[in-house]
Design a protein around this motif. Structure first.
Motif, short mmCIF file in Angstrom:
data_model
loop_
_atom_site.label_atom_id
_atom_site.label_comp_id
_atom_site.label_asym_id
_atom_site.label_seq_id
_atom_site.Cartn_x
_atom_site.Cartn_y
_atom_site.Cartn_z
N ARG A 85 -7.49 3.44 1.04
CA ARG A 85 -7.28 2.23 1.83
C ARG A 85 -6.36 2.51 3.01
O ARG A 85 -6.57 2.01 4.12
N ILE B 93 0.83 -1.20 0.00
CA ILE B 93 0.00 0.00 0.00
C ILE B 93 0.87 1.25 0.00
O ILE B 93 0.64 2.19 -0.76
N LEU C 288 -5.45 3.59 -3.18
CA LEU C 288 -4.52 3.18 -2.13
C LEU C 288 -4.48 4.22 -1.00
O LEU C 288 -4.34 3.87 0.17
#
Length: 580
Positions: free
Chosen positions: A486, A460, A483
């Motif tokens: 996330r 990530i 990302l």
């Protein structure tokens, strides 16, 4: 006696029976053995990971007269009374429904009295983050001056909502999500004890669906047993959880990557006909794309996560598909998930998703037809080209006064990508105190920080970099917006970053994540607002006087404070000063 749910019947009664929390159980056992018992503990972690069960076991261990090696005997009257919840000296409180000042004041008044039956009076406050501010202040006074023989155990799923003054007066234990393999072994043990037959693949589906919670796993298992008439089969587990077979997911993704739109639509119809949940299907697809990305970097890790459910089709797809394709698929899935929340026609969105995914794979690629050459079609095309050339020649001979209006071809229209919302109230304070020295210091330790992270966390953070830093905060830019989203939602990743920075720099700056494509605009807006502040009288304004100073010189002089500030924040190497 009436039927009891599995998670109640098989609740752990000893430290050794708690699944997946070895570090915490060993620490608490040693504390009981050595009599090094603190007056307050904080158990934080996701739901169903054993916080309340651990609190009750600890309450039994400290009060058991026959404990061995830190474990309660579960045979004496004290242990039995705590297990049944009838011991007056162990008080369980649900902070969600008792979150006022009066309830905590009542505890503060009664806590001064010595225990009547046990050695320690234990208060277990569940979901403690639900307490009001006044209730926290009332509790703080008791934690500051704890009476003898009183232990507080605070349990919460959201520790960030608890005041730091409370946390600093407790011993904090962070419960981790239970790994699927541990849930799997626990469920197999329970089913063997109950003499029930089961399918290994069914337990793997249940373990994955539980998302790291042992209580959730046992609740789903309870449903599967009831649905299957005491038989745990793969089909029943898939029906109860709403999950889709891994093989079907791989087949679907293979079809869209090969532009087999019709076959992919038929697969979607098959999934819907089986009564699967469309939202669960998209979530399973996100997990599959994640597994494919990780498999390309670390096959062993994915094999462990998926509990040896990696077949040849999955491996073949992982070798064919490119990382950028997976990033695009995740972006599309994220958009569809947002839209599906507000519709009752989820099947339509799945069909649109299928066409979009197959279309993306066809962009930028050309396929060579294996069909025989059609000379008639070639002759027709050549005739059309000749006709077009003649038309162009005639237009060029036309009078120059004729004006033609050119319209932008429809194919050139571009759709602006969906922008990620950035909380500027977190960004601007960091920029206000940012310095080049802080940014350089963070950039220097950034590679070491990445090495500290786990492989999934590095996957990530691998496309991120610090772009601004102050003594108390830092702004991290991500190349891919999904990302960045996330990373914002991954509390475990944020904790790992903070812990790593604490080890490397002995500071824990507040990290704010932004997309790289929005960072220049955020920086520009901040500098413009800073310049407006100068003009409003916050700093002396430099203007042209009647001393012969030119307009250009005046403008350049007025801009210097902003330029200096920009250089201070971001460094000379990224600032390019241009005249209007």
């Amino acid at each position: 006696m009436s039927y009891q749910a599995l998670y109640r019947v098989w609740r752990p009664q000893r430290f050794d029976e708690v699944i997946g929390q070895t570090l915490i159980t060993q620490t608490l056992k040693n504390a009981v053995k050595t009599k090094q018992i603190s007056h307050a503990y904080l158990f934080a972690g996701p739901r169903g990971t054993g916080k309340t069960s651990m609190a009750k076991i600890f309450a039994k261990a400290v009060n058991c007269q026959h404990q061995e090696d830190g474990e309660p005997c579960n045979q004496c009257e004290t242990c039995k009374a705590i297990t049944k919840g009838t011991l007056n000296d162990v008080i369980e409180i649900d902070a969600a429904s008792n979150n006022g000042v009066e309830e905590i004041r009542d505890i503060r008044d009664k806590v001064k009295y010595a225990p009547t039956e046990a050695d320690y009076k234990v208060y277990i406050i569940d979901e403690v983050h639900m307490l009001s501010t006044g209730a926290f202040n009332a509790l703080l006074k008791t934690l500051e001056e704890p009476p003898a023989n009183v232990i507080f155990i605070l349990a919460t799923t959201e520790p960030h909502k608890i005041p730091a003054t409370i946390i600093s007066r407790t011993q904090r234990f962070d419960f981790k999500q239970i790994q699927a393999k541990d849930s799997l072994s626990r469920m197999a043990y329970i089913l063997k004890e109950k003499n029930l037959s089961y399918d290994d693949e069914a337990l793997k589906v249940i373990a994955k669906a539980s998302e790291g919670g042992m209580r959730d796993a046992l609740s789903i298992l309870d449903q599967v047993i009831s649905f299957g008439d005491d038989k745990v089969t793969l089909d029943n587990a898939l029906l109860v959880t709403g999950a889709v077979r891994k093989q079907l997911l791989v087949t679907y993704l293979t079809q869209v990557t090969h532009q087999e739109t019709q076959k992919a639509l038929m697969t979607i119809q098959e999934i819907l006909d089986e009564g699967k949940d469309p939202e669960r299907f998209t979530e399973d697809l996100v997990n599959l794309t994640r597994d494919l990305l990780l498999y390309q970097q670390s096959p062993e890790l994915v094999t462990q996560i998926e509990m040896d459910q990696v077949d040849s089709d999955f491996k073949q797809l992982a070798t064919e598909i490119k990382p950028q394709q997976l990033y695009d698929i995740i972006d599309d899935l994220n958009d569809i998930q947002q839209q599906m929340r507000f519709t009752t026609h989820e099947d339509v969105y799945l069909e649109v998703l299928t066409v979009r995914l197959a279309g993306h794979q066809n962009q930028g690629t050309q396929t060579v037809s294996s069909a025989p050459v059609d000379n008639t079609a070639i002759d027709r095309l050549e005739a059309e080209v000749s006709s077009l050339k003649k038309t162009v020649a005639d237009l060029q001979k036309a009078p120059a006064t004729v004006k033609t209006v050119q319209k932008r071809p429809a194919a050139m229209k571009t759709v602006k990508p969906k922008r990620t919302q950035v909380n500027l109230s977190l960004v601007y304070p960091i920029l206000g105190a940012a310095t080049r020295q802080d940014l350089s210091a963070l950039q220097e330790v950034w590679p070491d920080l990445m090495n500290i992270l786990s492989i999934p966390q590095r996957s990530i953070m691998g496309v991120s970099k610090p772009v601004a830093a102050s003594p108390d905060g830092a702004i991290i830019a991500f190349d891919y917006a999904f990302l960045q989203q996330r990373a914002n939602a991954d509390q475990e990743l944020n904790d790992a970053l903070e812990n790593g920075l604490d080890r490397l720099t002995h500071k824990v700056p507040k990290l704010v994540f932004v997309p790289t494509d929005q960072w220049p605009e955020i920086r520009k807006t901040y500098l413009e607002q800073h310049q407006v502040g100068n003009q409003n009288g916050q700093e002396p304004e430099i203007t042209a006087q009647d001393d012969g100073q030119s307009k250009d010189e005046s403008s350049r002089t007025k801009a210097e404070p902003v330029v200096d500030k920009a250089k201070e924040l971001f460094g000379d190497d990224v600032i390019d000063v241009k005249s209007d």
